[in-house]
Design an enzyme around this catalytic site. Structure first.
Site, PDB file in Angstrom:
ATOM      1  N   GLU A 345       0.803  -1.228   0.000  1.00  0.00           N
ATOM      2  CA  GLU A 345       0.000   0.000   0.000  1.00  0.00           C
ATOM      3  C   GLU A 345       0.834   1.276   0.000  1.00  0.00           C
ATOM      4  O   GLU A 345       0.557   2.227   0.728  1.00  0.00           O
ATOM      5  CB  GLU A 345      -1.002  -0.030   1.170  1.00  0.00           C
ATOM      6  CG  GLU A 345      -1.951  -1.223   1.046  1.00  0.00           C
ATOM      7  CD  GLU A 345      -2.920  -1.378   2.208  1.00  0.00           C
ATOM      8  OE1 GLU A 345      -2.809  -0.617   3.195  1.00  0.00           O
ATOM      9  OE2 GLU A 345      -3.793  -2.268   2.139  1.00  0.00           O
ATOM     10  N   GLU A 451      -6.590  -9.739  -2.725  1.00  0.00           N
ATOM     11  CA  GLU A 451      -7.315  -9.744  -1.448  1.00  0.00           C
ATOM     12  C   GLU A 451      -8.814  -9.527  -1.688  1.00  0.00           C
ATOM     13  O   GLU A 451      -9.430  -8.649  -1.102  1.00  0.00           O
ATOM     14  CB  GLU A 451      -6.785  -8.647  -0.505  1.00  0.00           C
ATOM     15  CG  GLU A 451      -5.303  -8.742  -0.185  1.00  0.00           C
ATOM     16  CD  GLU A 451      -4.839  -7.644   0.764  1.00  0.00           C
ATOM     17  OE1 GLU A 451      -5.687  -6.984   1.401  1.00  0.00           O
ATOM     18  OE2 GLU A 451      -3.609  -7.441   0.867  1.00  0.00           O
TER      19      GLU A 451
END
Length: 572
Positions: A345, A451
């Protein structure tokens, strides 16, 4: 009055255009992540858009939000475009009114440039009677044209207006705009066509005797051993002590990511006190069942996700701790994992960049590749590139620019880089998802959904199926991980089973798709030339041939892959 007349003309022209198509156009998967000297032609001839290339000046277009719009032209080529000038508000731009059909998918594309200065984020918006819908974004640059590709699904029929916005106050240049509708039936047909071309192949199996003579009338069976498309799920440490969880999980999935057990705060809860006991046991279990493991994650750029003792370390101590972390973690599992989420991220967060400088991520990737020089993929993993067209931090252009920066900074980073798109969906915008994948595919590195989950509600299972079918059908996608690790107290967002490991509707979706994507056993008889033909999904197969002239049946392993041949010889 003139505005109403123009709207009716646009609506009538669009309806006439759509009605004249006896056969729906194929979906255009093309996209660009390069900044070009001139924009390409509009997709689908512009679709619903009148005067999409501005060759008729500003006909069909208006200024939005009391802004001003002018005509522009390239000095070199004469190419014409629109310019939103003297902008003082983000929404000051050019717009066009359209009429949206109910329950219809729309794919959008357009090209942008800014007049001067540095790159600026430009977002496409569709204003309906009751909402402002973000449909895509791009990083526009001065001196060259960048492509925005996005989309939306119209929930209701009615008037709408397409416009563009940017927080930068520079002039925005717009060209080659397209808004193309597809019914959901047309969209599904495109998806089925792509699935067949991308994931399946018709193979010809030729049986012959030991002398090479064709065996006519031989019985052939084709049995799937393993499908090649990786569909997996996150795994929690609770699997180590729950036999039912183990049986349910290992009977379905070929790849996994440990939900938390490899993260820094799990393996080093206190300075220098490393503990990989749980991760080691989970890896051993996965190996026992032939399940590939992704390493998640080496570092997480979110300040809130650092181990508590790390968050306030001074520079030198943090540098020593980070060096110890990457050496310990990557060296321990080098050669045992299929992938690493090296920096998690780093589009949305910058904990390590703020501490070590702008190239912290690039250095981490280089170090990880040196520590694990094998075939494992090195992922840049982030969220909202597929899920939220309004998140300008994660639009495809931002992602690609960051990825290229990482690759360019250290030569080592050119090997084995991969794109990880998390996929935490609320209500999926399927046209935008496909458009974003079109853009990401242009980089030429593996793309995974890493995910995947969908927010709860009565449509959760249906939305999950839409996302999985879209991912499986897209030529760029090479694997999918569901973010559905089981916990007795409840899953993160999406569970596949109850606490007795009985499937919930989401689990039924997964099982149905696993069955659909796995080729059932096929049998048949060879023709006069010894040929048997079958359509199969890519994967590994056991082919068995029986014939009266043979003392025993003969079995052979056959691997069917994209790009490989489709003719296989089975010799007795």
């Amino acid at each position: 009055m003139m505005e109403r007349l123009l709207f009716l003309l646009v609506w009538a022209a669009a309806a006439l255009m759509e009605g004249s198509l006896a056969k729906p156009l194929p979906y255009d998967y093309s996209a660009s992540v390069e900044c070009l000297a001139e924009p390409l032609e509009p997709h689908y001839g512009g679709g619903l858009i009148i005067n999409p290339d501005f060759n008729a000046g500003l006909q069909g277009w208006s200024a939005f939000g009391y802004g001003r719009v002018a005509e522009g032209a390239s000095v070199a080529t004469g190419n014409r475009y629109a310019v939103a000038v003297n902008r003082t508000r983000p929404y000051h731009s050019v717009s066009q009114k359209v009429y949206l059909q109910n329950d219809t998918h729309y794919t959008l594309s357009a090209w942008f440039q800014v007049s001067h200065g540095v790159a600026a984020a430009v977002r496409a918006v569709v204003k309906t009677c009751d909402d402002f819908v973000h449909v895509g974004g791009v990083v526009a640059k001065p001196g060259c044209w960048s492509m925005l590709k996005g989309g939306l699904t119209a929930a209701n029929a009615g008037r709408a207006e397409l416009y563009f916005e940017s927080n930068a106050t520079v002039d925005i240049l717009v060209d080659s705009v397209s808004l193309k509708p597809f019914t959901k039936e047309e969209w599904a047909a495109h998806r089925s066509e792509s699935t067949r071309a991308t994931r399946r192949k018709t193979v010809r199996l030729q049986a012959s005797d030991s002398a090479g003579n064709p065996l006519q009338g031989a019985e052939v069976s084709v049995e799937n051993v393993r499908t090649s498309f990786p569909l997996g799920a996150a795994m929690s440490g609770e699997i180590l002590h729950n036999a039912a969880y183990q049986q349910w999980f290992t009977s379905r999935f070929t790849v996994t990511t440990f939900e938390n057990e490899m993260k820094w705060y799990s393996t080093e809860p206190a300075p220098g006190r490393e503990d990989y006991t749980v991760a080691d046991a989970m890896l051993a279990l996965a190996k026992q069942h032939g399940i590939g493991v992704r390493g998640h994650n080496v570092f997480w750029d979110d300040p809130k996700q650092q181990p508590r003792w790390v968050q306030s370390l001074p520079y030198q101590d943090l540098l020593a701790a980070a060096s110890r972390r990457i050496r310990s973690f990557v060296s321990r599992y080098a050669g045992q994992l299929i992938a690493w989420d090296v920096v998690n991220e780093n589009l949305h967060f910058s904990f390590f960049e703020r501490q070590f400088g702008w190239d912290a991520s690039t250095a981490f990737y280089a170090a990880a590749r040196l520590l694990d020089a094998g075939s494992s993929l090195m992922f840049m993993n982030d969220f909202n590139t597929l899920e939220q067209p309004g998140d300008m931090a994660a639009v495809p252009g931002r992602y690609v620019d960051r990825l290229k920066q990482i690759i360019a900074s250290y030569p080592e980073n050119g090997a084995g880089m991969a794109i990880g798109l998390e996929g935490h969906f609320t209500t999926p915008n399927i046209p935008y998802m496909r458009a974003a994948l079109d853009s990401m595919s242009q980089v030429g590195v593996p793309v995974w959904l890493t995910e995947v989950d969908v927010a709860g509600g009565p449509m959760q299972a249906q939305h999950l199926e839409e996302v999985l079918r879209e991912a499986y059908a897209h030529p760029a996608v090479q694997g999918v991980i569901l973010w559905s690790a089981w916990h007795a107290q409840g899953c993160y967002v999406m569970c596949l089973t109850d606490n007795n490991f009985k499937n919930l509707p989401q689990g039924d979706v997964v099982d149905r798709l696993l069955g659909e994507w796995r080729t059932p056993a096929q049998t048949g008889t060879t023709d006069a030339q010894g040929y048997f033909q079958a359509e199969v999904a890519h994967g590994e197969y056991k082919v068995t041939v029986s014939h009266p002239s043979l003392n025993t049946s003969v079995s052979q392993s056959v691997t069917v892959e994209l790009g490989s041949g489709n003719h296989f010889f089975i010799q007795a």
